[in-house]
Scaffold this motif. Structure first.
Motif, PDB file in Angstrom:
ATOM      1  N   ASP A   1       1.623  -7.057   2.789  1.00  0.00           N
ATOM      2  CA  ASP A   1       0.214  -6.788   3.029  1.00  0.00           C
ATOM      3  C   ASP A   1      -0.267  -5.873   1.913  1.00  0.00           C
ATOM      4  OD1 ASP A   1      -2.291  -6.463   4.016  1.00  0.00           O
ATOM      5  OD2 ASP A   1      -1.690  -5.298   5.783  1.00  0.00           O
ATOM      6  N   GLU A   2      -1.175  -6.383   1.090  1.00  0.00           N
ATOM      7  CA  GLU A   2      -1.641  -5.615  -0.060  1.00  0.00           C
ATOM      8  C   GLU A   2      -2.586  -4.489   0.334  1.00  0.00           C
ATOM      9  OE1 GLU A   2      -3.131  -8.076  -3.185  1.00  0.00           O
ATOM     10  OE2 GLU A   2      -1.399  -9.403  -3.096  1.00  0.00           O
ATOM     11  N   ASN A   3      -3.223  -4.583   1.496  1.00  0.00           N
ATOM     12  CA  ASN A   3      -4.173  -3.567   1.950  1.00  0.00           C
ATOM     13  C   ASN A   3      -3.729  -3.000   3.295  1.00  0.00           C
ATOM     14  OD1 ASN A   3      -5.934  -3.978  -0.250  1.00  0.00           O
ATOM     15  ND2 ASN A   3      -6.738  -5.809   0.749  1.00  0.00           N
TER      16      ASN A   3
END
Length: 136
Positions: free
Chosen positions: A126-128
């Motif tokens: 999950d990049e965010n």
């Protein structure tokens, strides 16, 4: 009576030649029920190579191919042209006097270009990440 114990050492090149035999058979009958026999033998030989020669440069290429074939039985999804491409790739590696890290990297990229997913066990990150949610 002098009995000497001889230990036969197996090289990555020798095992790769056995793998090539099964790949050629798999290529010639891909899509047919008999292909499962060759796929099973191929995967077993690949795992044996990993166990016997974990640090051999050929093993790294073979295990990348193994992962592409074994994950969710994807060996079924590949076609004769792709298997023939792998045969040509491995034959060129075996015919080299010595392979280095660049040869291994190039070989794995070639597998990818042939359509083999050599990293099927990847994790989606999950990049965010929601930091505020973790603090609650």
């Amino acid at each position: 009576m002098n009995i000497e114990q001889k230990v036969l050492e197996v090289s990555g090149v020798e095992i790769t030649k056995y793998i090539l035999i099964d790949l050629q058979k798999l290529s010639s009958c891909s899509g047919e029920p008999i292909a499962s026999v060759y796929a099973d033998n191929l995967l077993r030989t690949m795992r044996a190579m990993r166990d016997k020669l974990p640090f051999d440069p050929y093993t790294e290429v073979i295990i990348a191919l193994h992962d592409a074939l074994a994950y969710s039985n994807r060996w079924i999804d590949y076609n004769a042209r792709q298997y023939q491409g792998v045969c040509e790739l491995l034959t060129s590696l075996v015919n080299q006097e010595k392979i280095n890290n660049l040869s291994v990297e190039t070989a794995i990229l070639t597998l990818e270009n042939l359509g083999f997913d050599t990293l099927p066990f990847g994790v989606i990150l999950d990049e965010n990440p929601d930091i505020a949610q973790d603090e609650e």
